[in-house]
Structures are given as C-alpha cells and as structure tokens.
Design a protein around this motif. Sequence first.
Motif, PDB file in Angstrom:
ATOM      1  N   LEU A 120     -41.315  77.295  92.727  1.00 51.53           N
ATOM      2  CA  LEU A 120     -42.343  78.229  93.192  1.00 51.53           C
ATOM      3  C   LEU A 120     -41.768  79.199  94.221  1.00 51.53           C
ATOM      4  O   LEU A 120     -42.131  80.378  94.246  1.00 51.53           O
ATOM      5  N   THR A 121     -40.859  78.718  95.061  1.00 54.15           N
ATOM      6  CA  THR A 121     -40.209  79.605  96.031  1.00 54.15           C
ATOM      7  C   THR A 121     -39.419  80.679  95.291  1.00 54.15           C
ATOM      8  O   THR A 121     -39.465  81.861  95.648  1.00 54.15           O
ATOM      9  N   GLY A 122     -38.718  80.277  94.241  1.00 55.62           N
ATOM     10  CA  GLY A 122     -37.963  81.240  93.439  1.00 55.62           C
ATOM     11  C   GLY A 122     -38.885  82.240  92.763  1.00 55.62           C
ATOM     12  O   GLY A 122     -38.584  83.435  92.689  1.00 55.62           O
ATOM     13  N   VAL A 123     -40.017  81.758  92.259  1.00 56.69           N
ATOM     14  CA  VAL A 123     -40.980  82.648  91.600  1.00 56.69           C
ATOM     15  C   VAL A 123     -41.519  83.667  92.593  1.00 56.69           C
ATOM     16  O   VAL A 123     -41.672  84.853  92.275  1.00 56.69           O
ATOM     17  N   LYS A 124     -41.780  83.216  93.820  1.00 53.06           N
ATOM     18  CA  LYS A 124     -42.297  84.111  94.858  1.00 53.06           C
ATOM     19  C   LYS A 124     -41.289  85.228  95.132  1.00 53.06           C
ATOM     20  O   LYS A 124     -41.648  86.406  95.242  1.00 53.06           O
ATOM     21  N   GLN A 125     -40.023  84.860  95.215  1.00 53.53           N
ATOM     22  CA  GLN A 125     -38.978  85.859  95.450  1.00 53.53           C
ATOM     23  C   GLN A 125     -38.887  86.821  94.264  1.00 53.53           C
ATOM     24  O   GLN A 125     -38.717  88.031  94.437  1.00 53.53           O
ATOM     25  N   LEU A 160     -41.309  87.682  92.274  1.00 51.86           N
ATOM     26  CA  LEU A 160     -42.479  88.566  92.301  1.00 51.86           C
ATOM     27  C   LEU A 160     -42.265  89.727  93.271  1.00 51.86           C
ATOM     28  O   LEU A 160     -42.686  90.860  93.007  1.00 51.86           O
ATOM     29  N   THR A 161     -41.596  89.452  94.383  1.00 53.11           N
ATOM     30  CA  THR A 161     -41.291  90.520  95.337  1.00 53.11           C
ATOM     31  C   THR A 161     -40.400  91.564  94.660  1.00 53.11           C
ATOM     32  O   THR A 161     -40.626  92.778  94.790  1.00 53.11           O
ATOM     33  N   GLY A 162     -39.425  91.097  93.916  1.00 54.89           N
ATOM     34  CA  GLY A 162     -38.542  92.013  93.186  1.00 54.89           C
ATOM     35  C   GLY A 162     -39.298  92.791  92.121  1.00 54.89           C
ATOM     36  O   GLY A 162     -39.055  93.975  91.901  1.00 54.89           O
ATOM     37  N   VAL A 163     -40.253  92.142  91.467  1.00 59.48           N
ATOM     38  CA  VAL A 163     -41.044  92.805  90.434  1.00 59.48           C
ATOM     39  C   VAL A 163     -41.882  93.917  91.049  1.00 59.48           C
ATOM     40  O   VAL A 163     -42.009  95.004  90.464  1.00 59.48           O
ATOM     41  N   LYS A 164     -42.437  93.671  92.230  1.00 57.74           N
ATOM     42  CA  LYS A 164     -43.230  94.703  92.900  1.00 57.74           C
ATOM     43  C   LYS A 164     -42.373  95.943  93.152  1.00 57.74           C
ATOM     44  O   LYS A 164     -42.804  97.078  92.930  1.00 57.74           O
ATOM     45  N   GLN A 165     -41.155  95.710  93.614  1.00 58.21           N
ATOM     46  CA  GLN A 165     -40.254  96.828  93.872  1.00 58.21           C
ATOM     47  C   GLN A 165     -39.913  97.563  92.569  1.00 58.21           C
ATOM     48  O   GLN A 165     -39.871  98.793  92.524  1.00 58.21           O
ATOM     49  N   ASP A 166     -39.701  96.790  91.512  1.00 55.54           N
ATOM     50  CA  ASP A 166     -39.394  97.405  90.221  1.00 55.54           C
ATOM     51  C   ASP A 166     -40.560  98.239  89.714  1.00 55.54           C
ATOM     52  O   ASP A 166     -40.370  99.297  89.113  1.00 55.54           O
ATOM     53  N   LEU A 167     -41.787  97.784  89.936  1.00 59.51           N
ATOM     54  CA  LEU A 167     -42.969  98.524  89.477  1.00 59.51           C
ATOM     55  C   LEU A 167     -43.078  99.882  90.165  1.00 59.51           C
ATOM     56  O   LEU A 167     -43.500 100.863  89.545  1.00 59.51           O
ATOM     57  N   THR A 168     -42.688  99.943  91.416  1.00 60.25           N
ATOM     58  CA  THR A 168     -42.699 101.226  92.117  1.00 60.25           C
ATOM     59  C   THR A 168     -41.759 102.201  91.416  1.00 60.25           C
ATOM     60  O   THR A 168     -42.106 103.367  91.184  1.00 60.25           O
ATOM     61  N   GLY A 169     -40.594 101.714  91.040  1.00 61.79           N
ATOM     62  CA  GLY A 169     -39.636 102.552  90.314  1.00 61.79           C
ATOM     63  C   GLY A 169     -40.170 102.948  88.946  1.00 61.79           C
ATOM     64  O   GLY A 169     -39.974 104.074  88.484  1.00 61.79           O
TER      65      GLY A 169
END
Length: 174
Positions: free
Chosen positions: A46-51, A53-62
């Motif tokens: 779950l900790t890995g998934v949380k990390q 998701l943070t990367g996915v948010k950044q990717d969505l901005t791009g």
Amino acid sequence: MNNEERILSMLEGMQTDMRSVLVRLDTLEDAMIYVREELTGVKQDLTGVKQDLTGVKQDLTGVKQDLSGVKQDLTGVKQDLTGVKQDLTGVKQDLAGVKQDLTGVKQDLSGVKKEVSGLKQDLAETKATVARIEIDHGQKLDALFDGYQQNAARLDRIEAEVTRHDEIIFRRAQ
C-alpha cells in the motif's frame, strides 16, 4: 462401573479433548503468524501504491498539457481527412476494376479445380495399378524363391552324392 471409574473415564476423555484443543490452538497460532506476515506485506504494498499514485498525479498534469496540443493537431487532421475522402473515391473506382478482374480469376480457378480433380482420379488409378503390380511381383518373387530353395536343396544332394563318389573313387585309387 462405580463412581471412581466413571470419574477416571471422564478425566481421560477430558484429557483427550484437551490435547485436541491444544493441537488446534497451535494450528491457530501458526495461522495468526502467517496472517501477520501477510498484513505486513500488504502494508508495504500500500505504501508503494501511494507513491505510485503521487507519480500518476504528476503524469496527469503533463497529459493535460499534451491534450491541448492534440486538440490543435486534430484541427489539421480534419483538413487532411477531407483530402483522404477524395482519394477514397478514386480507390473505390479502382476496386470496381479489381472486382471484375477477380471474377475472371475465379472462373480460371474453377477450371484449375476441375483439372486437379481429374489428376486426383488419375493418381488414384495409378496407385491401384502400382498396388496390383506389387502384389503380382510379390507372387512371382515367392515362386522364384521357392525355385531357388528347390535348386539349393538339389545342389546339396548332388554335392553329397559327388562327395560320396569322390570317396569311393579315392578308396579304389588307393
């Protein structure tokens, strides 16, 4: 059975039940250890998934920024499609000619199929002839082999007779 024997029997039964309960408790304890280990792994996942998701948010901005560029590109694609539609009209006309050519090819193929059918029939007849010849030759070979065996037996008898005569001549010569 008196009361003491009954009590002793009951105590023995209770002792057996207690052993069974202890075995089950050991099994339950092992299962609990396994569950704890699995939960620790899930927590780490779950900790890995949380990390992630943070990367996915950044990717969505791009991606949002890329989409505005794609919108502009689509305008150009629409204009290109108009030209493609015109080209397709020419291709449709060419396909009509190809269809006519295919009709001729189909007719030719039908003739080839008939010829292949005739060849298959000829091949079947040839196979039957070869089988008949093989059987005929087999019988002739059997007859030749029988003759060979008879000649070999006759030669063996003649050789034995010649040997006997040689011995007789040899004895007379001495």
